[in-house]
Design a protein around this motif. Sequence first.
Motif, PDB file in Angstrom:
ATOM      1  N   GLN A   1       0.898  -1.096   0.001  1.00  0.00           N
ATOM      2  CA  GLN A   1       0.197  -0.073  -0.039  1.00  0.00           C
ATOM      3  C   GLN A   1       0.812   1.128  -0.032  1.00  0.00           C
ATOM      4  N   VAL A   2       0.530   2.321  -0.554  1.00  0.00           N
ATOM      5  CA  VAL A   2       0.935   3.547  -0.581  1.00  0.00           C
ATOM      6  C   VAL A   2       0.257   4.594  -0.136  1.00  0.00           C
ATOM      7  N   GLN A   3       0.629   5.353   0.670  1.00  0.00           N
ATOM      8  CA  GLN A   3      -0.439   6.671   1.042  1.00  0.00           C
ATOM      9  C   GLN A   3       0.288   7.955   0.622  1.00  0.00           C
ATOM     10  N   LEU A   4      -0.781   8.643   0.163  1.00  0.00           N
ATOM     11  CA  LEU A   4      -0.453   9.791  -0.599  1.00  0.00           C
ATOM     12  C   LEU A   4      -1.372  10.889   0.006  1.00  0.00           C
ATOM     13  N   VAL A   5      -0.383  11.923   0.476  1.00  0.00           N
ATOM     14  CA  VAL A   5      -0.954  13.354   1.135  1.00  0.00           C
ATOM     15  C   VAL A   5      -0.590  14.383   0.430  1.00  0.00           C
ATOM     16  N   GLU A   6      -1.746  15.196  -0.242  1.00  0.00           N
ATOM     17  CA  GLU A   6      -1.390  16.391  -0.971  1.00  0.00           C
ATOM     18  C   GLU A   6      -1.715  17.507   0.050  1.00  0.00           C
ATOM     19  N   SER A   7      -0.924  18.978  -0.364  1.00  0.00           N
ATOM     20  CA  SER A   7      -1.027  20.092   0.247  1.00  0.00           C
ATOM     21  C   SER A   7      -0.632  21.040  -0.580  1.00  0.00           C
ATOM     22  N   GLY A   8      -1.052  22.312  -0.240  1.00  0.00           N
ATOM     23  CA  GLY A   8      -0.347  23.647  -1.165  1.00  0.00           C
ATOM     24  C   GLY A   8      -1.695  24.150  -1.790  1.00  0.00           C
ATOM     25  N   GLY A   9      -3.079  23.521  -1.762  1.00  0.00           N
ATOM     26  CA  GLY A   9      -4.105  24.252  -2.480  1.00  0.00           C
ATOM     27  C   GLY A   9      -4.541  25.465  -1.850  1.00  0.00           C
ATOM     28  N   GLY A  10      -5.337  26.262  -2.364  1.00  0.00           N
ATOM     29  CA  GLY A  10      -5.975  27.529  -1.850  1.00  0.00           C
ATOM     30  C   GLY A  10      -6.680  28.410  -2.856  1.00  0.00           C
ATOM     31  N   LEU A  11      -6.928  29.289  -2.620  1.00  0.00           N
ATOM     32  CA  LEU A  11      -7.796  30.432  -3.230  1.00  0.00           C
ATOM     33  C   LEU A  11      -6.861  31.501  -3.794  1.00  0.00           C
ATOM     34  N   VAL A  12      -6.901  31.703  -5.113  1.00  0.00           N
ATOM     35  CA  VAL A  12      -5.550  32.762  -5.498  1.00  0.00           C
ATOM     36  C   VAL A  12      -6.538  33.607  -6.768  1.00  0.00           C
ATOM     37  N   GLN A  13      -5.828  34.589  -7.326  1.00  0.00           N
ATOM     38  CA  GLN A  13      -6.343  35.100  -8.363  1.00  0.00           C
ATOM     39  C   GLN A  13      -5.753  34.761  -9.782  1.00  0.00           C
ATOM     40  N   ALA A  14      -6.388  35.096 -10.832  1.00  0.00           N
ATOM     41  CA  ALA A  14      -5.909  34.705 -12.135  1.00  0.00           C
ATOM     42  C   ALA A  14      -4.623  35.391 -12.241  1.00  0.00           C
ATOM     43  N   GLY A  15      -3.670  34.492 -12.780  1.00  0.00           N
ATOM     44  CA  GLY A  15      -2.496  35.101 -13.150  1.00  0.00           C
ATOM     45  C   GLY A  15      -1.346  34.736 -11.775  1.00  0.00           C
ATOM     46  N   TRP A 114      -4.377   6.808  -4.734  1.00  0.00           N
ATOM     47  CA  TRP A 114      -4.762   8.313  -4.787  1.00  0.00           C
ATOM     48  C   TRP A 114      -4.904   9.010  -3.377  1.00  0.00           C
ATOM     49  N   GLY A 115      -4.361  10.076  -3.368  1.00  0.00           N
ATOM     50  CA  GLY A 115      -4.730  11.026  -2.178  1.00  0.00           C
ATOM     51  C   GLY A 115      -5.976  11.454  -2.059  1.00  0.00           C
ATOM     52  N   GLN A 116      -6.242  12.405  -0.965  1.00  0.00           N
ATOM     53  CA  GLN A 116      -7.536  12.793  -0.818  1.00  0.00           C
ATOM     54  C   GLN A 116      -7.961  13.746  -1.577  1.00  0.00           C
ATOM     55  N   GLY A 117      -7.015  14.671  -2.277  1.00  0.00           N
ATOM     56  CA  GLY A 117      -7.246  15.650  -3.074  1.00  0.00           C
ATOM     57  C   GLY A 117      -6.913  17.134  -2.118  1.00  0.00           C
ATOM     58  N   THR A 118      -6.777  18.311  -3.003  1.00  0.00           N
ATOM     59  CA  THR A 118      -6.530  19.567  -2.346  1.00  0.00           C
ATOM     60  C   THR A 118      -7.376  20.475  -3.368  1.00  0.00           C
ATOM     61  N   GLN A 119      -8.016  21.302  -2.854  1.00  0.00           N
ATOM     62  CA  GLN A 119      -8.794  22.299  -3.723  1.00  0.00           C
ATOM     63  C   GLN A 119      -7.960  23.378  -3.934  1.00  0.00           C
ATOM     64  N   VAL A 120      -8.177  23.921  -5.154  1.00  0.00           N
ATOM     65  CA  VAL A 120      -7.599  24.904  -6.045  1.00  0.00           C
ATOM     66  C   VAL A 120      -8.550  25.728  -6.702  1.00  0.00           C
TER      67      VAL A 120
END
Length: 124
Positions: A1-15, A114-120
């Motif tokens: 088994q492989v565990q995957l943990v994402e990070s770094g998503g967030g709310l940004v502006q275009a560009g 698959w990881g759990q996902g991070t929202q962008v």
Amino acid sequence: QVQLVESGGGLVQAGDSLRLSCAASGRTFDMSAMAWFRQAPGKEREFVATITWSSGITNYADSVKGRFTISRDIAKNTVYLQMNSLKPEDTADYYCSSTSRTYGSKWHDGYDYWGQGTQVTVSS
């Protein structure tokens, strides 16, 4: 088994830019590739980028080519997705994935974990 943990998503502006990270743990010694996929509300999950683990060969979806860069740190068992010049249409949940079966697949069934996902979210 492989565990995957994402990070770094967030709310940004275009560009703006964002860097996503995905740390792998567990049975990582025979990983052959890692990838990023994304899924926007009401849409199917789509391929973004992939990198072969040992040789570092990369492949990108046409929609992100020239703006996104996938890279990996073998010592840290971590894959990154540097996203520049973000657009509102890049808004999605971003998922990290890994496999020991394929090399550079663009299809989600080419990946086993698959990881759990991070929202962008990119505002206009």
